[in-house]
Design an enzyme around this catalytic site. Structure first.
Site, PDB file in Angstrom:
ATOM      1  N   ASP A 241      40.446 -13.094 -19.646  1.00 48.50           N
ATOM      2  CA  ASP A 241      40.153 -11.689 -19.442  1.00 48.50           C
ATOM      3  C   ASP A 241      41.766 -11.332 -19.139  1.00 48.50           C
ATOM      4  O   ASP A 241      42.022 -11.560 -18.166  1.00 48.50           O
ATOM      5  CB  ASP A 241      39.315 -11.146 -18.495  1.00 48.50           C
ATOM      6  CG  ASP A 241      37.963 -11.434 -19.043  1.00 48.50           C
ATOM      7  OD1 ASP A 241      37.858 -11.695 -20.461  1.00 48.50           O
ATOM      8  OD2 ASP A 241      37.195 -11.495 -18.280  1.00 48.50           O
ATOM      9  N   ASP A 413      27.333  -7.779 -24.634  1.00 48.36           N
ATOM     10  CA  ASP A 413      27.141  -7.812 -23.261  1.00 48.36           C
ATOM     11  C   ASP A 413      25.719  -7.471 -22.858  1.00 48.36           C
ATOM     12  O   ASP A 413      25.792  -6.152 -22.541  1.00 48.36           O
ATOM     13  CB  ASP A 413      28.328  -6.826 -22.482  1.00 48.36           C
ATOM     14  CG  ASP A 413      29.624  -7.351 -22.908  1.00 48.36           C
ATOM     15  OD1 ASP A 413      29.971  -8.412 -22.740  1.00 48.36           O
ATOM     16  OD2 ASP A 413      30.616  -6.628 -23.410  1.00 48.36           O
TER      17      ASP A 413
END
Length: 563
Positions: A241, A413
């Site tokens: 990330d 998600d």
């Protein structure tokens, strides 16, 4: 005069250029039809849809010059789409006419017994094991394939079989991995993305003399029937990330349930306010480290999207370019793959944004929030299958049309929503029930999985099953399945979530969120049969090594790439 590369206008050709530079081979780009006369060897790389490749060649005036170049007897090396265009046609784009040099047609993989696209590492088998050169190929190595359409090995048709050089098996289908005859050599896999094994293939072809490249004999014609088990391997993916920290530097970070800021003060006491962004390293350096450690694929997720940067000044483009110079396995890029507008008002479509990343060195792009909105819109347009209809304008549809569905990943998600065990609402068919021998906090409970957007900050009236079925229909080629509930916990993957999604789609699934030990990777492959498993923090902090994961998988008799 010399080596030329052909770029038809789509796909990741920069990675091949980086590879050739690393191997010490000089080259020029084909920029006009006249360059074919100057070329003494030609490589045609690329990913993308068959029709887009043919249209790109025709629109640039390169279709007939390419056919004439091959007919002249000068050496030709085709990669992926550069191999498929040698055939007459493809079911991917029935209206498009291939070069017709190989008198056969490209068909589509069946997804009855396996996921499609064929996405990952697989082995090759030679038709003539007694041959000594094998064009740098090694039957003991694995190579990276990413395609939904394939050329079957038609051993009973001599005019086709004499082109065959090696085959690969996926599920119970045997197809051509490489073709070779006279001046033509081509491979379905991507040597530039196949690590050291792939680099040896390119180097072997380029280091042979041009006269040798132009006079390769056909292989033996032998029957080849499917074996009980193919050579397909499970992938281990390292994910980073990437965002800017409070000082404006690009760093790799990792959250706990998507919170990337430190939660404790310097004295270890729980902080009342958000702390600094966790800094776990520089993205390019970490990508190079994971490649050296044996990662099968690397993901770079832009979790801030750098919203105030013009497209061509995107910091992530520079990260991708730099990573692609040292990483010779697939790169997936996520974050900001959507319709955007530069600060000066210049609009850019999602397709244009994706194209910029592909040209920088990415192999796949990952779409998250925009995928949820696209499925919500499609569900508003009724269809016989109950999934709704796309309108051709979503990022998934436009990118898949131009580059093929294998280039599009959807990152999901989901979050658990707990309900009473007797719940009979709209998601009752998707309910998961805690088991008596399961974790104590789940016993006697029931839940479904709700989709979120904007990094988990906003819930949407859409279930995970509705989403994954929808994006599969729109053209996604892979699901990257996260779990907000398990993220950063180290408790293992959410097997119930993964099994639920695996049952409902026929495209590859990547398990993500929750890995804490090598045994968790073994567990997720044994219990859900997903194609890949991803981890981040445990790799960044060196709590678990990629080599440890693969050793555990080998011990459990799960096929992985180890060379």
């Amino acid at each position: 005069m010399g080596l030329y590369l052909l770029d038809y206008g789509a796909g990741n050709v920069q990675s091949l250029a980086n590879t050739l530079k690393k191997l010490g081979h000089d080259f020029e780009w084909i920029s006009s039809p006249a360059d074919f006369d100057r070329a003494t060897s030609l490589i045609f790389p690329g990913v993308g849809a068959f029709g887009s490749a043919i249209d790109g060649l025709i629109s640039r005036g390169l279709y007939e010059p390419l056919r004439e170049y091959i007919a002249s007897g000068k050496p030709y090396f085709g990669i992926c789409i550069g191999m498929q265009v040698l055939f007459r046609s493809s079911l991917e784009s029935p209206a498009s006419t291939g070069l017709g040099i190989i008198p056969s047609d490209i068909g589509v993989f069946s997804n009855v017994d396996k996921s499609v696209p064929h996405m990952g590492w697989n082995s090759v088998e030679f038709l003539d094991p007694a041959e000594t050169a094998h064009e740098g190929l090694d039957a003991g190595s694995s190579y990276y394939f990413v395609h939904s359409f394939r050329a079957s090995y038609e051993w009973d048709r001599p005019e086709v079989a004499h082109w065959a050089h090696s085959t690969t098996q996926y599920g119970q289908e045997v197809f051509l991995a490489t073709v070779r005859k006279g001046n033509v050599f081509a491979c379905q896999f991507h040597p530039e993305k196949s690590g050291q094994a792939g680099l040896r293939v390119l180097d072997a072809w380029l280091r042979s003399s041009e006269s040798e490249r132009a006079t390769r004999p056909p292989a033996l014609r032998v029957a080849r029937h499917p074996k009980p088990r193919d050579g397909f391997t499970k992938r281990i993916i390292a994910c980073m990330d990437v965002r800017s920290n409070d000082d404006g530097d690009l760093v790799v970070t990792k959250g706990d349930q998507y919170d990337v800021r430190e939660r404790t003060g310097a004295d270890g006491v729980q902080a009342q306010a958000a702390g600094a962004v966790r800094n776990l390293g520089k993205p390019v350096a970490l990508a190079a480290r994971y490649y050296d450690e044996g990662a099968d694929e690397i993901c770079l997720m832009n979790i801030t999207s750098f919203r105030h940067s013009p497209l061509l000044d995107q910091p992530m483009l520079a990260v991708v370019r730099a990573a692609a110079e040292t990483v010779y396995v697939p790169l997936t890029i996520g974050g900001g793959i959507k319709d955007t507008v530069d600060p000066d008002g210049t609009p850019h479509s999602a397709l244009e944004v994706a194209g910029a990343y592909f040209r920088a060195g990415a192999d796949k792009v990952s779409i998250a929030t925009e995928a949820v909105f696209a499925v919500e819109k499609m569900r508003a347009r009724p269809s016989a299958d109950g999934l709704g209809e796309g309108d051709g304008t979503s990022a998934i549809e436009t990118i898949a049309h131009a580059y093929g569905r294998q280039a599009v990943v959807v990152s999901v998600d989901p979050r658990r929503v707990y309900v009473e065990p007797g719940y009979d609402g709209p998601y009752q068919d998707e309910l998961v029930f805690g088991t008596p021998d399961g974790p104590e906090n789940e016993r006697g409970k029931a839940w479904w999985y709700q989709c979120t957007v904007r990094g988990g900050r906003e819930s949407r009236p859409l279930s995970v099953v509705q989403l994954v079925k929808g994006v599969e229909k729109l053209g996604a080629g892979e699901i990257l399945l996260n779990s907000i509930d398990r993220d950063g916990t180290g408790l293992g993957y959410d097997l119930d979530l993964i099994a639920l999604v695996r049952r409902n789609v026929r495209i590859p699934v990547v398990a993500s969120s929750g890995a804490g030990r090598p045994e968790h990777f073994v567990e997720v492959f044994q219990k859900t049969d997903v194609e890949a498993a991803l981890a981040a923090g445990i790799f960044h902090r060196r709590e678990v090594g990629i080599d440890e994961v693969k050793q555990a998988l080998v011990a459990a008799k799960i096929n992985v790439r180890t060379g």
